[in-house]
Design a protein around this motif. Structure first.
Motif, mmCIF file in Angstrom:
data_model
loop_
_atom_site.group_PDB
_atom_site.id
_atom_site.type_symbol
_atom_site.label_atom_id
_atom_site.label_comp_id
_atom_site.label_asym_id
_atom_site.label_seq_id
_atom_site.Cartn_x
_atom_site.Cartn_y
_atom_site.Cartn_z
ATOM 1 N N GLY A 1 -12.381 -4.750 25.720
ATOM 2 C CA GLY A 1 -11.047 -4.485 26.140
ATOM 3 C C GLY A 1 -10.082 -5.129 25.420
ATOM 4 O O GLY A 1 -8.721 -4.764 25.241
ATOM 5 N N ARG A 2 -10.310 -6.059 24.366
ATOM 6 C CA ARG A 2 -9.578 -6.880 23.653
ATOM 7 C C ARG A 2 -9.449 -6.391 22.116
ATOM 8 O O ARG A 2 -8.695 -6.666 21.436
ATOM 9 C CB ARG A 2 -9.903 -8.348 23.912
ATOM 10 N N ARG A 3 -10.629 -5.719 21.569
ATOM 11 C CA ARG A 3 -10.891 -5.597 20.530
ATOM 12 C C ARG A 3 -9.817 -4.720 19.646
ATOM 13 O O ARG A 3 -9.388 -5.244 18.531
ATOM 14 C CB ARG A 3 -12.219 -4.707 20.185
ATOM 15 N N ALA A 4 -9.225 -3.533 20.326
ATOM 16 C CA ALA A 4 -8.169 -3.181 19.563
ATOM 17 C C ALA A 4 -6.889 -3.981 19.180
ATOM 18 O O ALA A 4 -6.155 -3.849 18.352
ATOM 19 C CB ALA A 4 -7.605 -1.805 20.285
ATOM 20 N N TRP B 1 -7.056 -7.465 19.190
ATOM 21 C CA TRP B 1 -7.488 -8.533 18.339
ATOM 22 C C TRP B 1 -7.291 -8.048 16.717
ATOM 23 O O TRP B 1 -6.884 -8.707 15.862
ATOM 24 C CB TRP B 1 -8.927 -8.973 18.187
ATOM 25 N N GLU B 2 -7.578 -6.722 16.620
ATOM 26 C CA GLU B 2 -7.473 -6.146 15.234
ATOM 27 C C GLU B 2 -5.910 -6.244 14.515
ATOM 28 O O GLU B 2 -6.180 -6.474 13.197
ATOM 29 C CB GLU B 2 -8.001 -4.782 15.098
ATOM 30 N N VAL B 3 -5.048 -6.482 15.210
ATOM 31 C CA VAL B 3 -3.745 -6.652 14.691
ATOM 32 C C VAL B 3 -3.171 -7.933 15.088
ATOM 33 O O VAL B 3 -1.844 -8.258 15.076
ATOM 34 C CB VAL B 3 -2.722 -5.576 15.216
ATOM 35 N N GLY B 4 -3.971 -9.103 15.627
ATOM 36 C CA GLY B 4 -3.597 -10.204 16.034
ATOM 37 C C GLY B 4 -2.939 -10.420 17.476
ATOM 38 O O GLY B 4 -2.041 -11.289 17.727
ATOM 39 N N LEU B 5 -3.358 -9.626 18.396
ATOM 40 C CA LEU B 5 -2.362 -9.497 19.806
ATOM 41 C C LEU B 5 -3.686 -9.759 20.739
ATOM 42 O O LEU B 5 -4.803 -9.858 20.547
ATOM 43 C CB LEU B 5 -1.848 -8.359 19.937
ATOM 44 N N ASN B 6 -3.255 -10.300 22.090
ATOM 45 C CA ASN B 6 -4.141 -10.888 22.799
ATOM 46 C C ASN B 6 -3.643 -10.711 24.410
ATOM 47 O O ASN B 6 -2.160 -10.481 24.361
ATOM 48 C CB ASN B 6 -4.779 -12.077 22.669
ATOM 49 N N TYR B 7 -4.294 -11.175 25.499
ATOM 50 C CA TYR B 7 -3.544 -11.256 26.696
ATOM 51 C C TYR B 7 -4.430 -12.438 27.291
ATOM 52 O O TYR B 7 -5.391 -12.827 27.175
ATOM 53 C CB TYR B 7 -3.751 -10.033 27.359
ATOM 54 N N GLY B 8 -3.499 -13.079 28.642
ATOM 55 C CA GLY B 8 -3.930 -14.377 28.748
ATOM 56 C C GLY B 8 -4.721 -14.170 30.405
ATOM 57 O O GLY B 8 -4.735 -15.428 30.898
ATOM 58 N N HIS B 9 -4.923 -13.285 30.658
ATOM 59 C CA HIS B 9 -5.704 -13.078 32.219
ATOM 60 C C HIS B 9 -7.057 -12.322 31.853
ATOM 61 O O HIS B 9 -7.613 -11.947 30.752
ATOM 62 C CB HIS B 9 -4.722 -12.342 33.079
ATOM 63 N N GLY B 10 -7.948 -12.318 33.065
ATOM 64 C CA GLY B 10 -9.028 -11.622 32.936
ATOM 65 C C GLY B 10 -8.921 -10.032 32.855
ATOM 66 O O GLY B 10 -7.899 -9.460 33.149
ATOM 67 N N THR B 11 -10.024 -9.624 32.387
ATOM 68 C CA THR B 11 -10.056 -8.161 31.995
ATOM 69 C C THR B 11 -10.614 -7.439 33.589
ATOM 70 O O THR B 11 -10.350 -6.110 33.382
ATOM 71 C CB THR B 11 -11.050 -7.652 30.906
ATOM 72 N N ALA C 1 1.502 -1.243 20.909
ATOM 73 C CA ALA C 1 0.923 -2.333 21.600
ATOM 74 C C ALA C 1 0.383 -1.514 22.848
ATOM 75 O O ALA C 1 -0.888 -1.715 23.377
ATOM 76 C CB ALA C 1 2.156 -3.230 22.183
ATOM 77 N N TYR C 2 1.116 -0.612 23.545
ATOM 78 C CA TYR C 2 0.734 0.190 24.669
ATOM 79 C C TYR C 2 -0.514 1.112 24.176
ATOM 80 O O TYR C 2 -1.659 1.270 25.076
ATOM 81 C CB TYR C 2 1.874 1.292 25.104
ATOM 82 N N THR C 3 -0.650 1.623 23.039
ATOM 83 C CA THR C 3 -1.770 2.373 22.508
ATOM 84 C C THR C 3 -2.926 1.448 22.508
ATOM 85 O O THR C 3 -4.282 1.855 22.904
ATOM 86 C CB THR C 3 -1.490 3.215 21.243
ATOM 87 N N ARG C 4 -2.887 0.240 22.184
ATOM 88 C CA ARG C 4 -3.883 -0.567 21.887
ATOM 89 C C ARG C 4 -4.560 -1.074 22.974
ATOM 90 O O ARG C 4 -5.537 -1.285 23.361
ATOM 91 C CB ARG C 4 -3.727 -1.839 21.049
ATOM 92 N N VAL C 5 -3.646 -1.368 24.157
ATOM 93 C CA VAL C 5 -4.100 -1.433 25.498
ATOM 94 C C VAL C 5 -4.882 -0.509 26.061
ATOM 95 O O VAL C 5 -6.059 -0.715 26.662
ATOM 96 C CB VAL C 5 -2.832 -2.058 26.448
ATOM 97 N N LEU C 6 -4.428 0.731 25.831
ATOM 98 C CA LEU C 6 -5.060 1.898 26.457
ATOM 99 C C LEU C 6 -6.239 2.203 25.816
ATOM 100 O O LEU C 6 -7.516 2.587 26.618
ATOM 101 C CB LEU C 6 -4.079 3.300 26.321
ATOM 102 N N MET C 7 -6.601 1.816 24.331
ATOM 103 C CA MET C 7 -7.760 1.802 23.724
ATOM 104 C C MET C 7 -8.906 0.865 24.515
ATOM 105 O O MET C 7 -9.859 1.227 24.320
ATOM 106 C CB MET C 7 -7.616 1.545 22.285
ATOM 107 N N GLY C 8 -8.316 -0.141 24.599
ATOM 108 C CA GLY C 8 -9.161 -1.419 25.386
ATOM 109 C C GLY C 8 -9.806 -0.716 26.598
ATOM 110 O O GLY C 8 -10.762 -0.937 27.063
ATOM 111 N N ASN C 9 -8.779 -0.216 27.566
ATOM 112 C CA ASN C 9 -9.129 0.465 28.763
ATOM 113 C C ASN C 9 -10.273 1.454 28.744
ATOM 114 O O ASN C 9 -11.462 1.369 29.189
ATOM 115 C CB ASN C 9 -7.857 0.911 29.259
ATOM 116 N N ILE C 10 -9.929 2.482 27.601
ATOM 117 C CA ILE C 10 -11.028 3.566 27.237
ATOM 118 C C ILE C 10 -12.171 2.825 26.829
ATOM 119 O O ILE C 10 -13.146 3.570 27.177
ATOM 120 C CB ILE C 10 -10.106 4.498 26.162
#
Length: 632
Positions: free
Chosen positions: A498-501, A503-513, A469-478
């Motif tokens: 910022g969400r694509r990584a 989304w690829e595994v079915g995760l998301n977040y509920g606030h703005g980017t 999860a951390y890696t995929r959040v970091l990938m979105g930032n990058i």
């Protein structure tokens, strides 16, 4: 006391339903349980029985069946002064987004999913929490009989909000009733007074000239612009105040025409020095006429009685109380945002430079926090609250030009970090542990800039899922940080990067980017960012980039940097932009290993002080976040 024990602290009768509610200092949970017998309330819940009773009594003479209480002020601000926290006082709920409706037999709170758990901790059993997303107007139609009146304070409704309510309620025969004298204010004993502080002064005439040029060039020929948002007036006159916590604003409105300037403020707070600064004793086009804050409606009406006048307003931050006065329609010109907000969004060379300088100093405070935590957390002595206090003190007392935090620090460990906008208190603060993830979102106000940064760390062994999860959040930032795009691109069209990584595994977040940022202004500065109602990106705009992921009751991750839009060099085209990250809490490679900036560099005897940012040894490579590949 151990977590298995609990103390019954207070018992009282809840008037609606006649049941006894039990308040506990420690006990069966941190959230209310209104279905229990007796109902259980955590110590963080607020007893609102008498407040609701008094409000209902005030509704009867006005013949209203419901009263709406938004979580904003007369300037539609995101951050509000304690004296404007009407929703919090009525309900106990302190989240930044929410609306309450009170009828003679129900009290209901609407807020989004970020705040559901917080609301269950803070509201008592007089209140229902609306979780299913039902529209407020639909609920009112079901609860209020046809012909019934719904009261609201027009100063707390934007033009667009009023239109949404009225469009849905009017066809159903429910009537919105404007009540400019706020009913909560009338029953609020001990309402906080205005702060005594006076605005801080700088220079301003060139900005007035710049906005007047836009008035003159507008093809729809407005004769004046009305400024309602607090940061509009603060920017125009280069003034700062202290009326709003964490935000250097003061209560004000401005009406600016081609040859006159009217500033509506609490005149008793204006010093003689400030009157001289504003040229308030003269009457030419660069003299500011000071008028009482409460007279804005009557003076606007007087101006509108003149022939051939047209007032330009930005509907996003103009309240209904002023908007409804601008009639007939040919005296009104509307855009989503005023020319001040769109002009302020683009920083000039000086503003960019000093805002970057503020981020250099601010990074030191974040580094000091993370170094301190790395030493202290294994000892088991620190909590979310002590960590928040530590970073706030680092900024306030150790950093040049500091004016304190830019918002209440989000210091969250374990399950609390799953609440995206949680802030610790004495009742909720968890002890920091090497076995849990820790998220800290903090920022500072400086005379030259405003900062906001989030880092997530783990001092022990994260699970495989936490690593992914951390890696995929970091990938979105990058991915957002490294993107190249045509000037004029809207942030909403890039937000999914910022969400694509995730989304690829079915995760998301509920606030703005991401959101805009100011030069000693609000930490959330509209209209810049990645939402649908933000303006297109131009060179010189500052925005946060902050994807995240939150697993309920377990952990939360957010990685937030501030970046400025700068020209991008492309092989074939021109007029392209990219982001330059200005947040300076980077990652450091030492002997091929990747460490967060919290690591004290003991092999070289370094301490994380201001000099560290500028003078790392050449064998240490300090890398901006956007060019670090995800490794865990």
């Amino acid at each position: 006391m151990s977590s298995s024990g609990w103390i019954l602290a207070v018992c009282l009768v809840v008037l609606e339903g006649g049941r006894h509610a039990v308040w506990a200092e420690e006990g069966s949970g941190s959230e209310r349980n209104c279905s229990a017998i007796p109902p259980y309330l955590p110590p963080t819940a607020v007893n609102t029985t008498l407040r609701i009773r008094d409000l209902r009594a005030s509704m009867i003479p006005l013949n209203i069946s419901a009263y709406i209480i938004p979580a904003t002020d007369a300037h539609l601000s995101e951050y509000i002064a304690p004296r404007d926290a009407r929703l919090a006082w009525m309900s106990g709920f302190t989240g930044s987004a929410g609306t309450a409706v009170i009828t003679q037999n129900k009290a209901v709170l609407w807020t989004d999913s970020r705040y559901w758990i917080q609301a269950e901790r803070q509201i008592d059993c007089n209140w229902e929490l609306e979780r299913d997303g039902e529209d407020i107007t639909n609920w009112l139609i079901l609860e209020i009989p046809e012909g019934g009146q719904v009261g609201f304070d027009p100063f707390l409704f934007s033009v667009d909000t009023f239109d949404v309510y009225n469009t849905n309620l009017a066809p159903a025969g429910r009537i919105l009733k404007s009540i400019p004298d706020n009913l909560v204010d009338k029953i609020w004993t001990g309402r906080p007074p205005l702060p005594p502080d006076n605005p801080i002064q700088r220079t301003w005439p060139m900005k007035v000239e710049q906005i007047r040029a836009q008035i003159s060039d507008n093809p729809y020929k407005p004769t004046a612009v009305l400024l309602s948002a607090l940061d509009e007036t603060a920017w125009l006159f280069n003034l700062r105040g202290n009326d709003i916590p964490f935000n250097p604003f003061f209560y004000s409105y401005t009406l600016l025409s081609m040859d006159e300037i009217w500033l509506f403020v609490h005149i008793e707070r204006i010093t003689e020095e400030l009157k001289v600064y504003l040229n308030s004793s003269c009457y030419h086009s660069y003299c500011v006429q000071l008028l009482e804050y409460s007279s804005v409606r009557s003076y606007l009406q007087s101006y509108l009685q003149k022939l051939n006048v047209r007032v330009w307003v930005g509907t996003e931050y103009t309240n209904q109380a002023l908007y409804e006065l601008i009639t007939p329609e040919d005296k009104l010109l509307t855009t989503t945002y005023s020319p001040v907000l769109t002009t302020k969004a683009v920083k000039d060379a000086t503003e960019q430079h000093i805002l970057k300088e503020a981020h250099i100093r601010d990074a030191v405070a974040v580094m000091q926090l993370l170094v301190w935590l790395e030493k202290k957390v294994p000892e088991g002595t620190e909590t979310e609250l002590t960590a928040a206090h530590f970073v706030d003190q680092c900024r306030r007392y150790r950093t040049k030009n500091s004016r304190g935090p830019s918002f209440e620090t989000i210091s969250a460990s374990g399950a609390n970090a799953a609440l995206a906008h949680y802030s610790p208190s004495n009742e909720t603060a968890r002890k920091l542990s090497v076995d849990e993830m820790y998220l800290v979102d903090s920022g500072g106000q400086y005379l030259d800039g405003t900062t906001d940064i989030t880092r997530t760390v783990h001092w022990g062994k994260p699970t495989d899922f936490q690593k992914e999860a951390y890696t995929r959040v970091l990938m979105g930032n990058i991915e957002i940080s490294r993107s190249v795009f045509p000037a004029g691109t809207r942030g909403v069209n890039m937000e999914m990067l910022g969400r694509r990584a995730l989304w690829e595994v079915g995760l998301n977040y509920g606030h703005g980017t991401g959101h805009g940022l100011g030069n000693y202004f609000g930490v959330h500065e509209w209209p810049v960012g990645f939402q649908s109602n933000n303006i297109p990106f131009q060179e010189g705009m500052f925005t946060s980039i902050e994807p995240g992921y939150y697993k309920e009751n377990d952990f939360g991750i957010r990685i937030e940097d501030i970046a400025v839009t700068v020209p991008a060099t492309t092989k074939l085209g021109n007029n392209y932009l990219t982001f330059e990250t200005v947040s300076l809490c980077h990652l450091i490679f030492i002997s091929g290993q990747l460490y967060p900036c919290s690591r004290e560099l003991q092999p070289w005897g370094l301490r994380v002080e201001e000099s560290t940012v500028h003078s790392l040894p050449t064998h240490l490579q300090l890398l901006p976040a956007q060019i670090i590949h995800p490794v865990l």
